[in-house]
Design a protein around this motif. Structure first.
Motif, PDB file in Angstrom:
ATOM      1  N   GLU A   1      35.518  37.080  31.092  1.00 32.81           N
ATOM      2  CA  GLU A   1      34.927  38.090  29.922  1.00 32.81           C
ATOM      3  C   GLU A   1      33.920  37.197  28.806  1.00 32.81           C
ATOM      4  N   GLU A   2      34.168  36.034  28.584  1.00 33.66           N
ATOM      5  CA  GLU A   2      33.402  35.261  27.377  1.00 33.66           C
ATOM      6  C   GLU A   2      31.985  35.145  28.117  1.00 33.66           C
ATOM      7  N   LYS A   3      31.905  35.210  29.421  1.00 33.06           N
ATOM      8  CA  LYS A   3      30.583  34.980  29.948  1.00 33.06           C
ATOM      9  C   LYS A   3      29.936  36.028  30.162  1.00 33.06           C
ATOM     10  N   SER A   4      30.658  37.334  30.246  1.00 37.33           N
ATOM     11  CA  SER A   4      30.265  38.674  30.298  1.00 37.33           C
ATOM     12  C   SER A   4      29.754  38.921  31.605  1.00 37.33           C
ATOM     13  N   ILE A   5      30.540  38.266  32.621  1.00 36.13           N
ATOM     14  CA  ILE A   5      30.491  38.648  34.226  1.00 36.13           C
ATOM     15  C   ILE A   5      31.458  38.998  34.870  1.00 36.13           C
TER      16      ILE A   5
ATOM     17  N   ALA B   1      33.824  33.677  40.565  1.00 33.31           N
ATOM     18  CA  ALA B   1      34.557  33.270  41.711  1.00 33.31           C
ATOM     19  C   ALA B   1      33.613  32.869  42.448  1.00 33.31           C
ATOM     20  N   ALA B   2      32.464  33.718  42.929  1.00 31.42           N
ATOM     21  CA  ALA B   2      31.583  33.542  43.722  1.00 31.42           C
ATOM     22  C   ALA B   2      30.815  32.140  43.342  1.00 31.42           C
ATOM     23  N   GLN B   3      30.602  32.055  42.150  1.00 28.87           N
ATOM     24  CA  GLN B   3      29.533  30.999  41.695  1.00 28.87           C
ATOM     25  C   GLN B   3      30.549  29.539  41.925  1.00 28.87           C
ATOM     26  N   ILE B   4      31.785  29.581  41.659  1.00 24.16           N
ATOM     27  CA  ILE B   4      32.708  28.521  41.752  1.00 24.16           C
ATOM     28  C   ILE B   4      32.733  28.224  43.177  1.00 24.16           C
ATOM     29  N   ASP B   5      32.702  29.366  44.101  1.00 25.67           N
ATOM     30  CA  ASP B   5      32.998  28.993  45.698  1.00 25.67           C
ATOM     31  C   ASP B   5      31.760  28.326  46.340  1.00 25.67           C
ATOM     32  N   ALA B   6      30.480  28.757  45.591  1.00 22.49           N
ATOM     33  CA  ALA B   6      29.362  28.274  46.078  1.00 22.49           C
ATOM     34  C   ALA B   6      28.945  26.836  45.844  1.00 22.49           C
ATOM     35  N   ALA B   7      29.553  26.592  44.696  1.00 25.90           N
ATOM     36  CA  ALA B   7      29.453  24.937  44.154  1.00 25.90           C
ATOM     37  C   ALA B   7      30.617  24.108  44.489  1.00 25.90           C
ATOM     38  N   ARG B   8      31.661  24.593  45.023  1.00 21.66           N
ATOM     39  CA  ARG B   8      32.660  23.601  45.149  1.00 21.66           C
ATOM     40  C   ARG B   8      32.592  22.884  46.472  1.00 21.66           C
ATOM     41  N   ASP B   9      33.265  21.680  46.248  1.00 25.09           N
ATOM     42  CA  ASP B   9      33.138  20.972  47.548  1.00 25.09           C
ATOM     43  C   ASP B   9      34.066  21.512  48.504  1.00 25.09           C
ATOM     44  N   LEU B  10      33.590  21.449  49.918  1.00 28.13           N
ATOM     45  CA  LEU B  10      34.303  22.188  50.947  1.00 28.13           C
ATOM     46  C   LEU B  10      35.559  21.707  51.351  1.00 28.13           C
ATOM     47  N   ASP B  11      36.000  20.487  50.827  1.00 29.98           N
ATOM     48  CA  ASP B  11      37.217  19.647  50.997  1.00 29.98           C
ATOM     49  C   ASP B  11      38.407  20.156  49.922  1.00 29.98           C
TER      50      ASP B  11
ATOM     51  N   TRP C   1      45.318  32.176  35.900  1.00 31.28           N
ATOM     52  CA  TRP C   1      44.599  33.493  36.300  1.00 31.28           C
ATOM     53  C   TRP C   1      44.251  34.286  35.186  1.00 31.28           C
ATOM     54  N   ARG C   2      45.062  34.019  33.770  1.00 29.48           N
ATOM     55  CA  ARG C   2      44.430  34.625  32.523  1.00 29.48           C
ATOM     56  C   ARG C   2      43.384  34.049  31.968  1.00 29.48           C
ATOM     57  N   ALA C   3      43.319  32.652  32.133  1.00 28.75           N
ATOM     58  CA  ALA C   3      42.377  31.801  31.509  1.00 28.75           C
ATOM     59  C   ALA C   3      40.974  32.125  32.421  1.00 28.75           C
ATOM     60  N   PHE C   4      41.256  32.227  33.583  1.00 23.33           N
ATOM     61  CA  PHE C   4      39.938  32.465  34.518  1.00 23.33           C
ATOM     62  C   PHE C   4      39.499  33.717  33.966  1.00 23.33           C
ATOM     63  N   ARG C   5      40.277  34.880  33.994  1.00 18.41           N
ATOM     64  CA  ARG C   5      39.723  36.231  33.573  1.00 18.41           C
ATOM     65  C   ARG C   5      38.970  36.012  32.092  1.00 18.41           C
ATOM     66  N   ASP C   6      39.800  35.222  31.202  1.00 13.88           N
ATOM     67  CA  ASP C   6      39.001  35.198  29.729  1.00 13.88           C
ATOM     68  C   ASP C   6      37.671  34.581  29.747  1.00 13.88           C
ATOM     69  N   ILE C   7      37.551  33.456  30.942  1.00 17.83           N
ATOM     70  CA  ILE C   7      36.157  32.892  30.831  1.00 17.83           C
ATOM     71  C   ILE C   7      35.253  33.820  31.209  1.00 17.83           C
TER      72      ILE C   7
END
Length: 85
Positions: free
Chosen positions: A33-37, A43-53, A25-31
């Motif tokens: 922040e690093e991307k300024s989003i 999370a929505a970007q990752i969700d849209a790109a993930r394999d539904l499995d 969770w901390r690493a996810f938040r850091d990323i």
């Protein structure tokens, strides 16, 4: 390492929860922040790109792993370039 803990996210206007260890969770938040989003947008970007499995938590963990692996490879390539004549 901590046990997974449920946290809430909003993906495209819908609330959902994801169970992640504190370290991920901390690493996810850091990323985010690093991307300024906002973390919900990342999370929505990752969700849209993930394999539904794969579940969202798994997709986030793999995203974090890839992010830091890529950074490690970039650092190794920079060091190698510096050492070349």
């Amino acid at each position: 390492m901590s046990r997974p803990q449920k946290r809430s996210l909003t993906l495209r206007g819908h609330r959902t929860s994801v169970s992640l260890e504190d370290e991920f969770w901390r690493a996810f938040r850091d990323i985010a922040e690093e991307k300024s989003i906002p973390i919900n947008e990342l999370a929505a970007q990752i969700d849209a790109a993930r394999d539904l499995d794969a579940g969202l938590a798994t997709a986030i963990r793999l995203f974090v792993l890839r992010h830091y692996r890529d950074k490690a490879h970039e650092g190794a390539n920079e060091r190698q370039t510096f050492l070349l004549p």
